[in-house]
Write a protein that holds these residues in place. Sequence first.
Motif, PDB file in Angstrom:
ATOM      1  N   THR A 127       0.810  -1.225   0.000  1.00 54.14           N
ATOM      2  CA  THR A 127       0.000   0.000   0.000  1.00 54.14           C
ATOM      3  C   THR A 127       0.843   1.276   0.000  1.00 54.14           C
ATOM      4  N   PHE A 131       0.795   4.740  -2.403  1.00 49.71           N
ATOM      5  CA  PHE A 131       0.663   6.086  -1.851  1.00 49.71           C
ATOM      6  C   PHE A 131       1.820   6.952  -2.355  1.00 49.71           C
TER       7      PHE A 131
ATOM      8  N   ASP B  56      -9.564  -0.382  -2.702  1.00 48.37           N
ATOM      9  CA  ASP B  56     -10.132   0.620  -1.808  1.00 48.37           C
ATOM     10  C   ASP B  56      -9.060   1.186  -0.890  1.00 48.37           C
ATOM     11  N   ILE B  57      -8.273   0.274  -0.325  1.00 52.60           N
ATOM     12  CA  ILE B  57      -7.290   0.706   0.665  1.00 52.60           C
ATOM     13  C   ILE B  57      -6.193   1.519   0.003  1.00 52.60           C
ATOM     14  N   GLN B  58      -5.873   1.177  -1.227  1.00 52.29           N
ATOM     15  CA  GLN B  58      -4.747   1.843  -1.885  1.00 52.29           C
ATOM     16  C   GLN B  58      -5.188   3.032  -2.722  1.00 52.29           C
ATOM     17  N   ALA B  59      -6.366   3.550  -2.433  1.00 49.61           N
ATOM     18  CA  ALA B  59      -6.874   4.719  -3.154  1.00 49.61           C
ATOM     19  C   ALA B  59      -7.008   4.446  -4.636  1.00 49.61           C
ATOM     20  N   ARG B  60      -7.331   3.202  -4.969  1.00 46.89           N
ATOM     21  CA  ARG B  60      -7.568   2.851  -6.367  1.00 46.89           C
ATOM     22  C   ARG B  60      -9.028   2.407  -6.496  1.00 46.89           C
ATOM     23  N   ILE B  61      -9.365   1.864  -7.645  1.00 45.66           N
ATOM     24  CA  ILE B  61     -10.730   1.405  -7.842  1.00 45.66           C
ATOM     25  C   ILE B  61     -10.796  -0.115  -7.787  1.00 45.66           C
ATOM     26  N   ASN B  64     -12.861  -3.411 -12.503  1.00 51.51           N
ATOM     27  CA  ASN B  64     -14.178  -2.861 -12.825  1.00 51.51           C
ATOM     28  C   ASN B  64     -14.492  -3.012 -14.305  1.00 51.51           C
ATOM     29  N   TRP B 318      -7.645  -6.632   5.076  1.00 49.73           N
ATOM     30  CA  TRP B 318      -7.276  -5.308   5.573  1.00 49.73           C
ATOM     31  C   TRP B 318      -5.871  -5.365   6.170  1.00 49.73           C
ATOM     32  N   ILE B 319      -5.610  -6.382   6.978  1.00 49.42           N
ATOM     33  CA  ILE B 319      -4.276  -6.517   7.578  1.00 49.42           C
ATOM     34  C   ILE B 319      -3.242  -6.736   6.489  1.00 49.42           C
ATOM     35  N   ARG B 320      -3.599  -7.546   5.505  1.00 52.11           N
ATOM     36  CA  ARG B 320      -2.635  -7.852   4.457  1.00 52.11           C
ATOM     37  C   ARG B 320      -2.172  -6.597   3.732  1.00 52.11           C
ATOM     38  N   TRP B 321      -3.108  -5.711   3.472  1.00 49.76           N
ATOM     39  CA  TRP B 321      -2.743  -4.537   2.678  1.00 49.76           C
ATOM     40  C   TRP B 321      -2.246  -3.399   3.545  1.00 49.76           C
ATOM     41  N   THR B 322      -1.999  -3.668   4.808  1.00 46.43           N
ATOM     42  CA  THR B 322      -1.468  -2.615   5.662  1.00 46.43           C
ATOM     43  C   THR B 322      -0.042  -2.886   6.096  1.00 46.43           C
ATOM     44  N   LEU B 323       0.232  -4.106   6.470  1.00 51.04           N
ATOM     45  CA  LEU B 323       1.470  -4.357   7.203  1.00 51.04           C
ATOM     46  C   LEU B 323       2.588  -4.870   6.319  1.00 51.04           C
TER      47      LEU B 323
ATOM     48  N   LEU C  19      -3.393   0.224  10.725  1.00 52.35           N
ATOM     49  CA  LEU C  19      -4.699  -0.265  10.285  1.00 52.35           C
ATOM     50  C   LEU C  19      -5.711   0.871  10.253  1.00 52.35           C
ATOM     51  N   THR C  22      -5.262   2.724   6.941  1.00 53.98           N
ATOM     52  CA  THR C  22      -5.753   2.034   5.741  1.00 53.98           C
ATOM     53  C   THR C  22      -7.264   1.937   5.738  1.00 53.98           C
ATOM     54  N   TYR C  25      -8.968   4.843   4.177  1.00 53.61           N
ATOM     55  CA  TYR C  25      -9.049   4.760   2.723  1.00 53.61           C
ATOM     56  C   TYR C  25     -10.023   3.669   2.307  1.00 53.61           C
ATOM     57  N   THR C  31     -11.479   8.713  -1.748  1.00 50.87           N
ATOM     58  CA  THR C  31     -10.028   8.786  -1.786  1.00 50.87           C
ATOM     59  C   THR C  31      -9.454   8.228  -3.082  1.00 50.87           C
ATOM     60  N   GLU C  32     -10.319   7.639  -3.906  1.00 57.19           N
ATOM     61  CA  GLU C  32      -9.798   7.028  -5.131  1.00 57.19           C
ATOM     62  C   GLU C  32      -9.216   8.096  -6.052  1.00 57.19           C
ATOM     63  N   THR C  34      -7.744   7.090  -9.092  1.00 53.99           N
ATOM     64  CA  THR C  34      -7.566   6.493 -10.414  1.00 53.99           C
ATOM     65  C   THR C  34      -8.345   7.271 -11.461  1.00 53.99           C
TER      66      THR C  34
END
Lengths: 372, 372, 162
Positions: A127, A131, B56-61, B64, B318-323, C19, C22, C25, C31-32, C34
Motif C-alpha cells: 500500500t 501512496f 479501496d485501501i490503496q486509493a484505487r478502484i 471494474n 485489511w491486515i494484508r494490505w497494511t502491514l 490499520l 488504511t 481509505y 479517496t480514489e 484512479t
Amino acid sequence: MTNADEKFMQVNMGPQHPSTHGVLRLLVTTDGEVLSGVKPYIGYLHRALEKIAERVTYPQFSPFTDRLDYLASMNCNLAYAMTVEKLLNIEVPRRAQILRVIMAELNRISSHLIAFGSFSSDMGAFTPFLFGIREREFINDLFEIACGARLTYNYIRIGGVSKDIPGGFIEKTREFLDYFPAKIKEYNELLSYNAIFIKRLANIAVISPDDAFDYGITGPNLRASGIKWDLRREEPYLIYNELDFDIPVGKGEMGKTGDAWDRYMMRIYEMEQSAKIVRQCLDLLAPGDYTAKVSKVLKPPAGEVYVRAENPRGELGFYLISDGSTKPYRLKIRAPSFANLSIIPKLARGVMIADLVAIIGSLDIILPEIDR
Amino acid sequence: MTELINRILSGMSPTMPLTRLLITILIMVVSAAIVLAVSLLYEGFATYAERKVAGDIQARIGPNRVGPYGLLQFVADGVKLLLKEDIIPFYADRWLFIIAPYIVFTVSFAAFVPLSYSDHVSIANLNVGVLYMIAISSVVSMAILMGAWGSNNKWSLFGGMRAVAQIVSYEIPIVLSLLAAIIIPASLSMRDIIAYQSGGLGIFRWLVFNNPFTLIAFFVYFIAAIAEVNRTPFDIPEAESEIVAGYHTEYTGMRFAFFFMAEYGDMFVVSAIAATLFLGGWQIPFIGGIPMPVWLREVLQVGVFFTKVFLLIYVMMWIRWTLPRLRVDQLMELCWKYLTPIALFNLIGASVWVLLLHDRGVYDIIARVFTR
Amino acid sequence: MAGYFKKMYHSISTVLTGLGITIKYGINPKTEVTQQYPEVKREPPEGFRGKLFVDINICTGCTACARICPVDAITLKTVRDENKKLRPVLFDIDNARCIYCGLCVEACPVDNCLYFEKKYEFSAYSKEDLISHFGLGEVKPAESKTEDKKTEAGKEGKEAAQ
C-alpha cells in the motif's frame, strides 16, 4: 565442487527478480536462509552512454543524461549542464538558477517517493508504494506543465533551462507543498514507525562511517552513517548557500547509526527539507532570463573539468575532457549507485535472504546509472 | 447429512441393500458437488473481493472491467488460467509436481465438511469436528512441500521449507488457543459448540465474551490463523520480493489456480473456525429469540454465519494490505516467544476459570447478579 | 519482563495505527485517485511533448532538426526547387526512435513549423507504421528536370537578364 561447498547452495537472484530494482543479478551463496556470500553482476542495462557522449555534440548529450538515473532526470540534467557550463565559463541567470533548484528539489522528492515506495513493497507492504506513486504523480504533473514530459525531462540545459515556467506552475507547486506534509505524516504512521518495519530494519546492515568512506558511499546512505556531508552545503552550487535547510543525519534512532532504518528514514527527512527548499525558492523567484545566451554550436576550449552535484542517490560526477571540438573527447560518469552497490557483498554476509532485500532497497540503487 | 440419509433410507424397505447403498453414495456425491460449487464460487468472489479491498485501501478502484463492477473478473481470470500453457519443468519430479496442487485443494475443500452452517445445514456433524479441522489443515504443509520439492526450483524449495516450518509452528498456538474455548462447552462438535452459545441476545454468550481468557485466545487464534494461511504479514512462504513466488514459482495455469484457490479456501476455513468457536457461529444476534418459521430461521442463520466469516476475511485482507512482512526468524520468534506462551498461560487461566466457575461466563454472572 | 510487555504494546499500538490509516481509505470511496483512462482522458498541458508534427509547407529544409537529433530519428532530404529554394522531399520522423527530448523543436528556426502535438496515443502494429512521413515527395527538384525544361528555364533566365 568440493565437499565444503556442498553445504552451500548457489542461487541467482535476478536479473529477473521482483526486488532487485531492475536488472541486477546477485549470485547468492546460501546456507539455508542465511547468506554466506553475495556477488553482484552488473551490465545487463549497459547502453554505452559514455561512448555515445564521444560521438554526439555537447547539447545533444543532454537527453542521454535523462537516462542515467531516470527517477531523477532533472538532477542528472543539472549536473551535466553545470559541467559544460564550467568548461565554457557560462554565467547562468539568477532566475534560471532558482528554477533549477526548484526542479532539482522537486525531483529529489519524487525520487525519494519511489525509493520509499519500492522499499516498502520490498518489505511486503504494497500500500505505501501506491501512496508514494500517488504523490509522485502530482510532481510529474508539475514537471509536465513546466517542460511537457513526465519522466525524461531534458529541462535543465546548458546555460539555463529549456523554457520558462508557464503561469499556474507556482500556484500548483504551492498547492503540492501544502498537501505534502500531511502525507509524510501518513507514511510515517503507516510504515516508518510500524513495529514490524522497525524490527525488520533496525540494526540490519550497519554501515560504519569508516566503511562508508572506504566504499565511497554518498548521498543519504552516507548521511545515515552519521556523516554530515552534503554537496549542497559543502560545495554550494546554484543558490543553495542562500537557502535555509537542514541536513538530516542518521542518529540511530531505532538501533545503530547507519542501519537500514536510518538509511530509509534519511529519505523521509530529506523530502521534508526539499519541500522547505522549494518553498523558499518560490518566494525568491523574480522575473528575469531563464537561460543565458548560448551559441547554437558549442566549442569549448580544450581542457578537462570535473563537476559533481548532490543527486537523490548521492554524488553524481561528470568528468569531461574537451579537445576543443564540438564533441566531448571523453566523458566519465561517476554514478552514485555504482559506489553504493559495491558495499552489498560486505553487508550481505551472515544475514538472511529477507535482509538482502532490505539491503538493496535501503541503499536505493538504480541500475541504469550503474550500467550506464 | 447423516440424518438426511437416514431419513430417506428409513422410508424404504430394508430389503434392497444395493439401492440403499446407491442412494447413500448419490446423496454424498450431490452434497459434495454442492459444497464444491459453493466453495468455488466463494473462492472466485474472494479473489475479486481481495482485489477490490486492496483497491479501496490503496486509493484505487480495483477490477471494474468485466461485468458490472467487475464482478465477473474471477470468471475471466479462471478462463485465462485454463487457457494458459501447462508447463512442467523438465527437471521437475513430475509425479509430485502434478499431484501437489490437487492435494492442497482437496485438503482445503475437505475442511468445509464438518462446518455447521446453520442449525440443520451441515455436511457432516462430526463429534470430533474441531479435531478433524486441525488435523486436515496440517496436511497442507505436506502438500506444499511436495509441490516445492517437485518443482526442483531453489526458490520453490525455500518457500516450501518456510511454509512447513511456519505451519507446523503455528499449529501449537492455534490448538492451545482453541482449547481455551473448547473446554467451556466441553465438546468438539461444531454444532454443539454453536448451540452452546445461544442466549444472551445471541451475542453475549459468545465464547469470546465468556471470560477474559477466551477473549485473549480469540486474538491469539486469529493472529496464528493468519500465519497458518500464509498471508501478510506472515506470507514468507510466498514472499514475492524475497523468493519470487515461493512454493508455486514454477506452477502455471490451472495448477497455480488450485494453489491460489486453496489459499482462499483456507482463509474461509480458519475464519469459519473463529466464527464457530468464538463468535457464536450461526447464532442470530438480537432477533434470535423471536419465533419465526424454520426455513426463515435457517436462511438467517446461514446468512449470519457467512456474514461473520466474511467480516473476519475482510479483516485479514485489511491486515494484508497494511502491514509489512516479518522475517523468518522473527516469525518464529513471534510464535515461540509470544503466541505460544500467551496461549499456554491463557489455557491455564481458562482452565482455572472453568474449574472454579464451571461453564459460567462473565455474562452469566452479571445476569445472575441482576436477576437476583 | 517489563520489556516484553512494552514491546508487545508497541507492536500492537503501531499496527493498529497503520490499520487505522488504511481503513480510512478502505471505507471512503472519495479517496480514489484512479483515472478511468480510455473513458476519461486527461488533457495534456500546454507544451506537452507528444507526437512530432511538421508543417511541411513552411519548412525551409535547413536540416537543423535532423542535425541536432541525438538519436537520428529524423531523416531529411532536400532538393532545390525551381525557385532555388530548399524543399524537403523526404521528411520522415521515426516515432519509435524519437525520445521526445525537444531539441529539434528548439533548433527549428521557423515558428510553428516543427512542433509537438498533444497526441500521445499512436501505437501501431508494425515499426514501419510508426514512421510519420511529412516529405513533399512530389516536388520535382530542379536538377532532375528534363534537359529541355532546364535549358528553357536557363533561357528564360537569360532573357530576363537581358
